[in-house]
Design a protein around this motif. Structure first.
Motif, PDB file in Angstrom:
ATOM      1  N   ASN A   1      56.866  58.135   3.265  1.00 44.90           N
ATOM      2  CA  ASN A   1      56.172  57.367   2.233  1.00 44.90           C
ATOM      3  C   ASN A   1      57.075  56.873   1.115  1.00 44.90           C
ATOM      4  OD1 ASN A   1      52.952  57.869   2.525  1.00 44.90           O
ATOM      5  ND2 ASN A   1      54.135  59.594   3.317  1.00 44.90           N
ATOM      6  N   LYS A   2      56.746  55.706   0.611  1.00 42.35           N
ATOM      7  CA  LYS A   2      57.175  55.332  -0.713  1.00 42.35           C
ATOM      8  C   LYS A   2      56.151  56.021  -1.632  1.00 42.35           C
ATOM      9  CE  LYS A   2      59.087  51.338  -2.907  1.00 42.35           C
ATOM     10  NZ  LYS A   2      58.778  50.046  -3.481  1.00 42.35           N
ATOM     11  N   ILE A   3      56.587  56.936  -2.455  1.00 45.59           N
ATOM     12  CA  ILE A   3      55.633  57.634  -3.322  1.00 45.59           C
ATOM     13  C   ILE A   3      55.273  56.702  -4.479  1.00 45.59           C
ATOM     14  CG2 ILE A   3      55.220  59.685  -4.755  1.00 45.59           C
ATOM     15  CD1 ILE A   3      55.673  60.474  -1.865  1.00 45.59           C
TER      16      ILE A   3
ATOM     17  N   ASP B   1      52.393  55.560  -0.155  1.00 47.75           N
ATOM     18  CA  ASP B   1      51.871  54.262   0.296  1.00 47.75           C
ATOM     19  C   ASP B   1      51.269  54.344   1.696  1.00 47.75           C
ATOM     20  OD1 ASP B   1      54.268  54.457   1.700  1.00 47.75           O
ATOM     21  OD2 ASP B   1      54.763  52.333   1.473  1.00 47.75           O
ATOM     22  N   ALA B   2      51.736  55.275   2.528  1.00 41.63           N
ATOM     23  CA  ALA B   2      51.161  55.396   3.866  1.00 41.63           C
ATOM     24  C   ALA B   2      50.036  56.425   3.890  1.00 41.63           C
ATOM     25  CB  ALA B   2      52.240  55.786   4.881  1.00 41.63           C
ATOM     26  N   VAL B   3      50.246  57.555   3.280  1.00 43.90           N
ATOM     27  CA  VAL B   3      49.291  58.658   3.408  1.00 43.90           C
ATOM     28  C   VAL B   3      48.104  58.525   2.459  1.00 43.90           C
ATOM     29  CG1 VAL B   3      50.312  60.274   1.728  1.00 43.90           C
ATOM     30  CG2 VAL B   3      49.204  61.173   3.782  1.00 43.90           C
TER      31      VAL B   3
END
Lengths: 435, 435
Positions: B147-149, B287-289
């Motif tokens: 992820n991009k946090i 961004d994904a989770v």
């Protein structure tokens, strides 16, 4: 360093999500992993045209991906147990590492798969198989490794949780909400796996194995669905200070280990009781750490991809490690798994919510209380609902203290045999989840 | 395989807990780690006599532990920044791996420590430095690596959370609850570190670094404590549907990164708002989770020991790995850390809770609304409390929409300058924590 080549087999929701995340966050991931991770191969009979696949070798046969010499890590995202099992065993045979999101496959064939992987010295990672994007496998396997795990209890099926949440918030019947969940794409056309608890049982099998160091034994999980839960029971439970959640519970008891999936009354003040909609959450209780909870999206392309990609990076990081020093597949070294007894549901000790329809006549409640008392079953709370029409039937709602299930069933049979009891008694287990 | 020898420096609450957990769960831990982990040395001037230290070499000088040839991993649990820094650098110099629970040290001297460790090819693990037993470092660094946090927000000081919880549940003033927390041993005799947010700022520094791939920069964290929060504000916030929590927030915005610790209004339906007592919880949004949450005990001997021992096992597992393939100390490779601007608090955009005491006369609310409107500040909600005595002062409670802090401060100064405004305006930031 050389880039690591990934072969993605299956380009559905999760496969597509994995491809997207690996591309979109490539820079970020490389900064962390220390080397480039690139999708070199995709196995898909009908890859969607909206992906940019120019740099990728697309093959119609997933087995060609598993055997392609350039592929370092095979990512199995086709689902199901037949082809997927062959595919993973083929990849292992070729000395390739494997990442999979396939809970049914791991729960039902994991012992065989891990044995093959161990022999070949490759890794099979499966974080995405349980609770989507929540890194619960890593947490239990590595983060809580100091602990003797006492128990875990989780909302590990988003569809079921969505249905129970809607039923509670809007007082709607099960069948209505299920239809909506199907329309929204949360539930499959055949919802059996979700609402009957089979999907949750797959996940619980995996969690229990890594928590307790026992072999995967899906067939021993007691599994009960939510299709018999009524909006009325949800309401009565709330009057008693509880929410009804569909939980997977794995618990160490002196005589063995309990593995059970069933609707459960949970005290409403607990965070777990307040996990709503399609979200997942797992409580894990360790002897050193005490109670912990992990919450997030349990499904969805990108959330699941988050776990798949984390596994890929983990595998990349251990490429140079002695295979003996890797985190064991099931958290415990394979020669250290213990053959603890899995308890039959009849031996489980818990408390119970009971709802019975009875004739509105004197002595009925006294009779019920007598039967329970004779079997040494203590009552925590009892509510008698006013009858709609005087002299007609009334509902009695009971919450017991802890009692063995076999004894509870005995009491229920006896109460059901009373002339004053109308129909079957509804029985839902309750858990305090305190320690 | 040979056992791994651990040298524990400091035998206080966490040191003792670590010794206990390693002994009590030795069998369980060995089944997972694949080799025996034993405490060979303890550095303590006054080891408690209730430990069985027969098999352990007890040394009064912790530096003798750090230099003992038999010790493989030095566990620093003495706390503070002076001796601990020397000790860790000495251990690294000796080529030993280090595990520490020292948040102040990592936040303030981590860059130097990790550089030294990198040069020597040893690991410095610090899971226990943030949120006690919750494996939050591992989760962000490994579990969410895809992820991009986007942001993280956490209750990362148990003392502060205990105080705010008691104030809300019992309507007690800050100073009373603080005294009780001190009696219960939750708060130190000098509570500054906890209630003024310094402890939380240390932890936030670490979390932000591993989430965003930035160097540790404790001095740039905006830090505000909870000693000015009144039971009244907690009550008014509740009327608006919020709870007041002391949060550490790290957020990626287009212009840089926000790092801030302050009391925060959080929507009451969020799990984070319902984390009570001394418990910790951290929300992390990738961004994904999407949104995830991690909950558990943030302090205490055994809970913190759970994290210390997990680190020890992690280090043991990577003893044979190429040091380049290890998980980087700060999640991102040290040559990949980026020098993103840390935003000054004046540039932060958020919404605000304001409480002002004003004269009970016509036109006052209109004046306040005009000032806000002229500065383009939208009002989300406004409550005017009935005066206790007609014609005396009244409280106005306001919730704004998002606005830059500098502009909010301008409006506040202007409102405070009105003759009708009595005293200072209370300003508390509010966050929706939705995406």
């Amino acid at each position: 360093m050389e880039p690591v080549n990934i072969g993605i087999c299956g380009l559905g929701t999760v496969g597509g999500g994995t491809f997207d995340v690996l591309n979109r966050n490539a820079k970020e991931i490389t900064r962390r992993a220390g080397r480039e991770i690139r999708v070199s191969h995709i196995g898909s009979r009908s890859p969607k045209t909206d992906y940019d696949l120019q740099q990728v070798c697309v093959l119609a046969d997933v087995f060609d991906v598993a055997t392609a010499p350039e592929v370092d890590i095979v990512v199995e995202l086709i689902g199901g147990c037949d082809v997927a099992l062959d595919l993973i065993l083929t990849a292992i045979e070729q000395g390739k590492h494997v990442v999979t999101a396939n809970k049914a496959l791991i729960a039902e064939h994991g012992n065989e798969i891990f044995a093959a992987a161990q022999e070949k010295g490759v890794m099979v990672a499966f974080e995405a198989a349980v609770a989507g994007g929540i890194p619960i496998i890593k947490t239990i396997r590595e983060g809580l490794t100091a602990n003797k795990i006492d128990w875990l209890a989780g909302i590990i099926n988003g569809t079921g949780n969505f249905i129970l949440t809607e039923m509670r918030e809007k007082g709607r019947p099960f069948i209505d909400v299920l239809a909506e969940a199907q329309e929204l794409g949360y539930a499959e056309a055949d919802p059996t796996f979700d609402v009957e608890g089979i999907d949750a049982a797959h996940k619980l099998t995996i969690l229990a194995s890594i928590a307790f160091g026992i072999p995967l034994q899906f067939e021993k999980v007691y599994t009960e669905g939510i299709s018999h839960i009524s909006a009325q029971d949800i309401l009565f439970a709330e009057e008693l200070g509880y929410r009804i959640k569909h939980l997977g519970i794995a618990k160490r008891v002196p005589e063995g280990i309990e593995l059970r999936v069933h609707p459960t009354l949970v005290p409403e003040r607990l965070l777990l009781a307040n996990v709503n909609g399609v979200m997942n959450a797992i409580m894990v209780h360790g002897d050193a750490v005490g109670p912990t909870l992990y919450y997030g999206a349990g499904a969805g392309g990108e959330a699941t991809a988050s776990a798949v990609v984390a596994d890929i990076v983990d595998v990349v990081r251990t490429l140079t490690i002695d295979s003996d020093d890797r985190v064991p597949h099931l958290a415990f070294k394979s020669d250290c798994l213990s053959d603890v007894r899995i308890m039959p549901i009849e031996s489980v000790v818990t408390s119970y919510y009971l709802r019975m329809e009875v004739l509105d006549q004197p002595g009925v409640m006294a009779n019920v209380a007598r039967i329970l008392s004779e079997l040494d079953i203590s009552i925590e709370a009892i509510i008698q609902k006013e009858p709609q029409i005087k002299g007609s039937e009334v509902a009695i709602i009971l919450l017991t203290r802890n009692v063995e299930e076999s004894k509870m069933n005995e009491a229920i049979a006896e109460i059901e045999s009373l002339d004053s009891t109308l129909g079957d008694i509804v029985k839902i287990r309750a858990e305090s989840l305190i320690n």
